[in-house]
Design a protein around this motif. Structure first.
Motif, PDB file in Angstrom:
ATOM      1  N   GLY A  48      97.282  87.333 -18.688  1.00 23.04           N
ATOM      2  CA  GLY A  48      98.363  88.009 -17.980  1.00 23.04           C
ATOM      3  C   GLY A  48      98.576  87.441 -16.601  1.00 23.04           C
ATOM      4  O   GLY A  48      98.684  86.226 -16.403  1.00 23.04           O
ATOM      5  N   THR A  49      98.599  88.318 -15.599  1.00 22.56           N
ATOM      6  CA  THR A  49      98.843  87.907 -14.215  1.00 22.56           C
ATOM      7  C   THR A  49      97.568  87.479 -13.502  1.00 22.56           C
ATOM      8  O   THR A  49      97.593  87.217 -12.301  1.00 22.56           O
ATOM      9  CB  THR A  49      99.485  89.053 -13.423  1.00 22.56           C
ATOM     10  N   GLY A  50      96.456  87.426 -14.227  1.00 23.30           N
ATOM     11  CA  GLY A  50      95.200  86.953 -13.644  1.00 23.30           C
ATOM     12  C   GLY A  50      94.421  88.008 -12.884  1.00 23.30           C
ATOM     13  O   GLY A  50      93.505  87.672 -12.130  1.00 23.30           O
ATOM     14  N   ALA A  51      94.735  89.297 -13.090  1.00 24.48           N
ATOM     15  CA  ALA A  51      94.078  90.356 -12.317  1.00 24.48           C
ATOM     16  C   ALA A  51      92.585  90.455 -12.630  1.00 24.48           C
ATOM     17  O   ALA A  51      91.772  90.633 -11.718  1.00 24.48           O
ATOM     18  CB  ALA A  51      94.767  91.690 -12.571  1.00 24.48           C
ATOM     19  N   HIS A  52      92.205  90.375 -13.917  1.00 17.36           N
ATOM     20  CA  HIS A  52      90.776  90.333 -14.247  1.00 17.36           C
ATOM     21  C   HIS A  52      90.172  88.987 -13.849  1.00 17.36           C
ATOM     22  O   HIS A  52      89.054  88.920 -13.334  1.00 17.36           O
ATOM     23  CB  HIS A  52      90.553  90.548 -15.755  1.00 17.36           C
ATOM     24  N   LEU A  53      90.909  87.929 -14.100  1.00 13.54           N
ATOM     25  CA  LEU A  53      90.382  86.581 -13.872  1.00 13.54           C
ATOM     26  C   LEU A  53      90.023  86.365 -12.400  1.00 13.54           C
ATOM     27  O   LEU A  53      89.068  85.647 -12.086  1.00 13.54           O
ATOM     28  CB  LEU A  53      91.404  85.548 -14.331  1.00 13.54           C
ATOM     29  N   ALA A  54      90.754  87.009 -11.496  1.00 18.32           N
ATOM     30  CA  ALA A  54      90.451  86.878 -10.067  1.00 18.32           C
ATOM     31  C   ALA A  54      89.031  87.336  -9.764  1.00 18.32           C
ATOM     32  O   ALA A  54      88.353  86.772  -8.893  1.00 18.32           O
ATOM     33  CB  ALA A  54      91.452  87.704  -9.250  1.00 18.32           C
ATOM     34  N   PHE A  55      88.548  88.339 -10.487  1.00 19.52           N
ATOM     35  CA  PHE A  55      87.184  88.829 -10.277  1.00 19.52           C
ATOM     36  C   PHE A  55      86.170  88.057 -11.117  1.00 19.52           C
ATOM     37  O   PHE A  55      85.042  87.825 -10.662  1.00 19.52           O
ATOM     38  CB  PHE A  55      87.123  90.324 -10.577  1.00 19.52           C
ATOM     39  N   PHE A  56      86.557  87.641 -12.323  1.00 22.57           N
ATOM     40  CA  PHE A  56      85.646  86.808 -13.112  1.00 22.57           C
ATOM     41  C   PHE A  56      85.308  85.519 -12.372  1.00 22.57           C
ATOM     42  O   PHE A  56      84.204  84.975 -12.520  1.00 22.57           O
ATOM     43  CB  PHE A  56      86.259  86.477 -14.478  1.00 22.57           C
ATOM     44  N   ARG A  57      86.222  85.021 -11.569  1.00 22.89           N
ATOM     45  CA  ARG A  57      85.967  83.793 -10.808  1.00 22.89           C
ATOM     46  C   ARG A  57      84.802  83.959  -9.834  1.00 22.89           C
ATOM     47  O   ARG A  57      84.135  82.991  -9.474  1.00 22.89           O
ATOM     48  CB  ARG A  57      87.213  83.370 -10.029  1.00 22.89           C
ATOM     49  N   GLU A  58      84.576  85.200  -9.386  1.00 26.03           N
ATOM     50  CA  GLU A  58      83.467  85.475  -8.477  1.00 26.03           C
ATOM     51  C   GLU A  58      82.132  85.557  -9.221  1.00 26.03           C
ATOM     52  O   GLU A  58      81.069  85.484  -8.594  1.00 26.03           O
ATOM     53  CB  GLU A  58      83.709  86.796  -7.740  1.00 26.03           C
ATOM     54  N   MET A  59      82.196  85.724 -10.539  1.00 25.31           N
ATOM     55  CA  MET A  59      80.997  86.031 -11.321  1.00 25.31           C
ATOM     56  C   MET A  59      80.549  84.872 -12.210  1.00 25.31           C
ATOM     57  O   MET A  59      79.438  84.909 -12.747  1.00 25.31           O
ATOM     58  CB  MET A  59      81.270  87.270 -12.181  1.00 25.31           C
ATOM     59  N   PHE A  60      81.411  83.867 -12.387  1.00 24.07           N
ATOM     60  CA  PHE A  60      81.094  82.713 -13.228  1.00 24.07           C
ATOM     61  C   PHE A  60      81.364  81.429 -12.446  1.00 24.07           C
ATOM     62  O   PHE A  60      82.256  81.383 -11.592  1.00 24.07           O
ATOM     63  CB  PHE A  60      81.930  82.732 -14.510  1.00 24.07           C
TER      64      PHE A  60
END
Length: 240
Positions: A48-60
């Motif tokens: 989608g708009t990357g809303a989850h991905l923005a936080f996954f980037r901090e974790m992986f």
């Protein structure tokens, strides 16, 4: 579906309706690492708009996203400059690499119209995972728990606008059709209205399990999490 009118304020509406993107990303990461403690790379399918991905980037250490809607993807690109983001169909994509984990959240997998399409998508996920890799899937509502005729409504006030959202979901054959009306108003432009429609297949819980097994996963299901729809975890079979 998921056109330019909605993409502009999609995240604001869901955040103000109570969706916790950071909390969900942290929980899913915890579940992934309970299966694969050393997971370092992640692909978000239907990002989608990357809303989850923005936080996954901090974790992986390494993350990528893939999304069918170009309008939603354009928002993700603005949010995550430089991130590897791809336009593609979850049933048939090839990124020419593998990831330790793949996530598909917010009921996106429910857009698969048939059991065969669901198996196609999960098999495509499996091709992008090593043996022991983990898939985490938030399903759409199960056939056995679906509430026909469900209506919801919210009014939120992000920034300088007021946004009203009213939805109605009804059963159609083996699936559901959700019609969502939006009215957006601000002092300069007045009020405007548009409608979006989404169709989802009402798979049973056992149909998800079967599709995961066909794709080569050992499946598990966590009930009641992520807003009530639960979470499927699958570990790809085979030797590392």
């Amino acid at each position: 579906m998921y056109g330019p009118e909605l993409a502009e304020f999609y995240d604001k509406v869901y955040e103000m309706r109570g969706k916790d993107y950071r909390g969900e990303s942290s929980y899913v990461t915890e579940m992934i690492r309970s299966c694969f403690p050393d997971a370092r790379s992640l692909l978000d399918v239907g990002c989608g708009t990357g809303a989850h991905l923005a936080f996954f980037r901090e974790m992986f250490d390494h993350t990528e996203g893939i999304e069918l809607s170009e309008d939603m993807l354009s928002i993700a690109r603005r949010r995550l400059p430089g991130a590897p983001l791809h336009q593609g169909d979850m049933r048939a994509f090839d990124l020419e690499r593998r990831f330790d984990a793949i996530v598909c959240l917010f009921g996106s997998v429910g857009h698969m119209a048939t059991q065969h399409e669901l198996e196609q998508a999960l098999t495509c996920f499996a091709r992008h995972l090593p043996p022991g890799g983990v898939v985490a899937i938030e399903p759409w509502w199960f056939l056995e728990t679906y509430l026909d005729g469900y209506v919801s409504g919210d009014v939120v006030t992000p920034d300088h606008r007021t946004i009203a959202r009213v939805s109605h979901t009804k059963r159609e054959g083996a699936g559901s059709r959700m019609q969502v009306h939006y009215v957006i108003a601000d002092r300069d432009s007045g009020a405007r209205h548009f409608t979006e429609e989404y169709t989802h297949r009402l798979f049973t819980r056992e149909e998800y399990v079967k599709a995961l097994e066909v794709a080569g996963f050992t499946p598990d299901y966590i009930d009641g999490v992520l807003g009530g729809r639960g979470l499927f975890l699958g570990t790809r079979k085979g030797e590392n």
